[in-house]
Design a protein around this motif. Structure first.
Motif, PDB file in Angstrom:
ATOM      1  N   SER A  61       0.834  -1.200   0.000  1.00  0.00           N
ATOM      2  CA  SER A  61       0.000   0.000   0.000  1.00  0.00           C
ATOM      3  C   SER A  61       0.871   1.252   0.000  1.00  0.00           C
ATOM      4  CB  SER A  61      -0.919   0.020   1.220  1.00  0.00           C
ATOM      5  OG  SER A  61      -1.619  -1.179   1.313  1.00  0.00           O
ATOM      6  N   GLY A  81      -5.233  -2.333  -4.269  1.00  0.00           N
ATOM      7  CA  GLY A  81      -6.205  -3.421  -4.189  1.00  0.00           C
ATOM      8  C   GLY A  81      -5.552  -4.676  -3.639  1.00  0.00           C
ATOM      9  N   SER A 123      -4.629  -4.090   0.159  1.00  0.00           N
ATOM     10  CA  SER A 123      -5.773  -4.066   1.069  1.00  0.00           C
ATOM     11  C   SER A 123      -6.436  -5.429   1.168  1.00  0.00           C
ATOM     12  CB  SER A 123      -6.804  -3.043   0.599  1.00  0.00           C
ATOM     13  OG  SER A 123      -6.215  -1.779   0.519  1.00  0.00           O
ATOM     14  N   THR A 124      -6.412  -6.194   0.076  1.00  0.00           N
ATOM     15  CA  THR A 124      -7.016  -7.528   0.147  1.00  0.00           C
ATOM     16  C   THR A 124      -6.237  -8.398   1.130  1.00  0.00           C
ATOM     17  OG1 THR A 124      -7.611  -7.269  -2.168  1.00  0.00           O
ATOM     18  CG2 THR A 124      -7.847  -9.466  -1.246  1.00  0.00           C
ATOM     19  N   ASN A 167     -14.023  -5.614   1.856  1.00  0.00           N
ATOM     20  CA  ASN A 167     -12.728  -5.377   1.225  1.00  0.00           C
ATOM     21  C   ASN A 167     -12.237  -6.612   0.493  1.00  0.00           C
ATOM     22  OD1 ASN A 167     -11.479  -2.893   1.253  1.00  0.00           O
ATOM     23  ND2 ASN A 167     -10.872  -3.033   3.388  1.00  0.00           N
ATOM     24  N   LEU A 205     -12.472  -5.517  -3.399  1.00  0.00           N
ATOM     25  CA  LEU A 205     -11.269  -4.868  -3.923  1.00  0.00           C
ATOM     26  C   LEU A 205     -10.691  -5.607  -5.123  1.00  0.00           C
ATOM     27  CD1 LEU A 205      -9.544  -3.244  -0.894  1.00  0.00           C
ATOM     28  CD2 LEU A 205     -10.024  -2.182  -3.085  1.00  0.00           C
ATOM     29  N   LEU A 239     -12.227  -4.211  -8.258  1.00  0.00           N
ATOM     30  CA  LEU A 239     -11.621  -2.955  -8.710  1.00  0.00           C
ATOM     31  C   LEU A 239     -10.240  -3.227  -9.298  1.00  0.00           C
ATOM     32  CD1 LEU A 239     -11.696   0.187  -8.768  1.00  0.00           C
ATOM     33  CD2 LEU A 239     -10.432   0.119  -6.631  1.00  0.00           C
ATOM     34  N   GLY A 240      -9.495  -4.104  -8.633  1.00  0.00           N
ATOM     35  CA  GLY A 240      -8.156  -4.444  -9.119  1.00  0.00           C
ATOM     36  C   GLY A 240      -8.225  -4.969 -10.548  1.00  0.00           C
ATOM     37  N   PHE A 273     -17.652  -2.417  -7.101  1.00  0.00           N
ATOM     38  CA  PHE A 273     -16.760  -2.188  -5.972  1.00  0.00           C
ATOM     39  C   PHE A 273     -17.161  -0.916  -5.211  1.00  0.00           C
ATOM     40  CE2 PHE A 273     -13.569   1.070  -5.174  1.00  0.00           C
ATOM     41  CZ  PHE A 273     -13.004   0.606  -3.996  1.00  0.00           C
ATOM     42  N   GLU A 290     -17.608   0.029  -1.305  1.00  0.00           N
ATOM     43  CA  GLU A 290     -16.510   0.844  -0.780  1.00  0.00           C
ATOM     44  C   GLU A 290     -17.016   1.934   0.166  1.00  0.00           C
ATOM     45  OE1 GLU A 290     -13.365   0.923  -0.581  1.00  0.00           O
ATOM     46  OE2 GLU A 290     -12.717   3.002  -0.367  1.00  0.00           O
TER      47      GLU A 290
END
Ligand code: HEM
Ligand SMILES: [Cu+2]
Length: 495
Positions: free
Chosen positions: A50, A100, A103-104, A141, A145, A148-149, A189, A193
């Motif tokens: 991150s 992504g 955070s995953t 998450n 996520l 989104l990734g 997502f 979110e």
């Protein structure tokens, strides 16, 4: 560019790391009676991935065409090479993909820790609501996520390798894709979110309200169940962000109905907050002021969501400042106030010092007045028809009359910004010169973190505690003389 970076940094690199990253990692082990998170190495990986994704994002500022400029939602065609040819946008896409992944990993760690490391005797409903909020957030998450990734990866391919996932028409030289596809991926997502961001704050507020009203949280079990319901429903409503993309009326009405059903658990949840306050012996310490501030701003923000969730009103309100006001009330204001409340409250446990209470109250009132000026002003502007994302709205005749209200919003923002100086001063002053807290439990709260010294020692608990009751056992008249709360490690005194 400025607004793209503002939105991106605030959502992905400010709220997420502070509430979920910092408070999540700090509070989960402390409040469930564990010595650490279950996968420390994975935690580290999550942090560094991150962190470097943030660096990648920032490098964009120094590229020839500057940082990304297609909004925090980065819709194609704006975010393709045609809309934004600079490397800044490519780096944005890469950064969000990396975030992504990071955070995953973090989310998997949170979920596993909460499931496996709860102290003996601690059932799910004995967890503080703070942990419930973080738990639900982590689940969302972990599930969304990656969506989104994946979207960012495809967009990256479009930008770097000439694919056309999100390109259509004459510019799609390699076969036709669809720009609207990205909107679907983004909001599948994106709607979860917004709950990812708010759930930890909701949990914190639910606990603070009970602790500072000196009574058990009203309907705590229902509150937790509502969080679960909202979490599930939040996965089914994303289409309300796309009512104006010419989706079929059958779909818009389905999404509208699903959106409205979220009001049911939300209303129960909100009523529980009021029930907690009702006839409590309220202590107006700074964490409580911030928590009550959240009740107010979230109430307003949630109500305005109903107008946006209704197709007929949204067609008018979409892409106006009403939306900007709405999501800043629900997200920025609620999360900020909740986060500040949490800092004031857990400061002794984090750093062994208290912050100055008088400055904290100034900080609260000035921020509260400032943010209501800003976001209420924005909602009125939006209702009057002022669009978002215009370079200069006042070249349009019908918006010329809105200059004074815009000026008012600007002054409110300056007030709000200035108020944060008080916080920064108070925080740093407390760290350097603050009076050391001797009492391990300065607020008289019964959850596990208050059974150990301030600041929390390395390895938290010498002995893993055994939990015998819930997190808000307060105000019981049968408690021994002079005590109005009991620790979670004590056997529940009969009412
Ligand atoms: C309580 C029920 C809520 C409802 C019914 C609701 C409904 C909506 C709808 C329909 C929109 C789209 C408006 C448009 O673009 O025309 C919207 C936008 C938004 N909402 Fe909510 N909302 C709710 C709560 C929340 C919460 C809790 C958050 C955040 C914590 C939030 C954050 C946002 C954001 C970030 C956007 C706009 C993003 C953008 O377009 O840039 N909302 N909301
Ligand atoms: Cu939404």
């Amino acid at each position: 560019m400025l607004f793209t970076m503002h939105g991106t940094i605030m959502i992905f690199y400010a709220i997420t790391p502070i509430l979920i990253g910092a408070f999540g990692n700090f509070l989960i082990p402390l409040q469930i009676g564990a010595r650490d998170m279950v996968f420390p190495l994975m935690n580290m990986a999550s942090f560094w991935i991150s962190f470097f994704s943030g660096v990648v994002l920032m490098v964009g500022l120094f590229t020839p065409l500057g940082a990304a400029a297609s909004g925090w939602t980065s819709y194609p065609t704006l975010s393709t090479l045609i809309g934004d040819p600079g490397n800044g946008q490519t780096l944005w896409t890469l950064a969000i993909f990396m975030l992504g992944v990071g955070s995953t990993l973090g989310a998997i760690n949170y979920i596993t820790t909460i499931i496996t490391l709860r102290a003996p005797g601690m059932g799910y409903f004995d967890m503080p609501l703070t942990i419930w909020g973080i738990f639900m957030t982590a689940i969302l998450n972990a599930v969304f996520l990656p969506v989104l990734g994946a979207g960012c990866l495809l967009l990256l391919f479009d930008r770097l390798f000439g694919t056309t996932f999100f390109l259509a028409g004459a510019i799609a030289t390699n076969g036709t894709g669809d720009p609207v596809l990205f909107q679907h991926v983004f909001w599948i997502f994106g709607h979860p979110e917004v709950y990812i961001l708010i759930l930890p704050a909701w949990g914190i507020v639910s606990d603070l309200l009970a602790w500072f009203s000196r009574k058990p949280a009203f309907g705590a079990k229902t509150t937790a169940l509502c969080m679960i319901t909202i979490t599930i429903l939040s996965t089914l409503v994303y289409g309300h962000h796309m009512f104006t993309t010419q989706m079929s009326p059958l779909l818009t009405q389905t999404f509208m109905t699903l959106t409205m059903t979220i009001s049911i658990p939300s209303a129960i949840f909100f009523t529980n907050w009021l029930g907690t306050l009702w006839r409590g012996s309220i202590r107006f310490d700074s964490p409580m002021l911030f928590a009550m501030g959240v009740v107010f701003v979230f109430g307003l923000g949630g109500l305005t969501g109903l107008y946006l969730g209704t197709v007929t009103t949204d067609i008018y309100l979409h892409d106006t400042y009403f939306v900007v006001g709405h999501f800043h009330y629900t997200m920025a204001a609620s999360v900020l106030l909740g986060g500040f409340g949490a800092v004031y409250f857990w400061m002794p446990k984090m750093f062994g010092v208290m912050m100055n209470e008088c400055l904290a109250k100034w900080h609260f009132w000035l921020s509260f007045i400032g943010l209501n000026g800003i976001f209420m002003g924005m909602m009125v502007l939006g209702y009057a028809g002022m669009h978002r994302r215009l370079y200069n709205p006042f070249v349009y005749e019908f918006m010329k009359g809105m200059v004074p209200l815009n000026t008012f919003v600007t002054w409110s923002a300056i007030l709000m910004g200035a108020a944060q100086v008080i916080f920064v001063y108070n925080f740093i002053h407390a760290l350097i010169k603050g009076k050391k807290v001797e009492d391990p439990n300065p607020w008289n709260i019964g959850t596990l973190e208050w059974t150990i010294p301030c600041p929390a020692p390395h390895y938290n608990f010498k002995e893993i505690p055994v939990v015998k009751c819930g997190p808000h056992e307060m105000g019981n008249p049968n408690l021994p003389e002079g005590k109005d709360f009991q620790y979670q490690t004590e056997k529940l005194v009969k009412v």
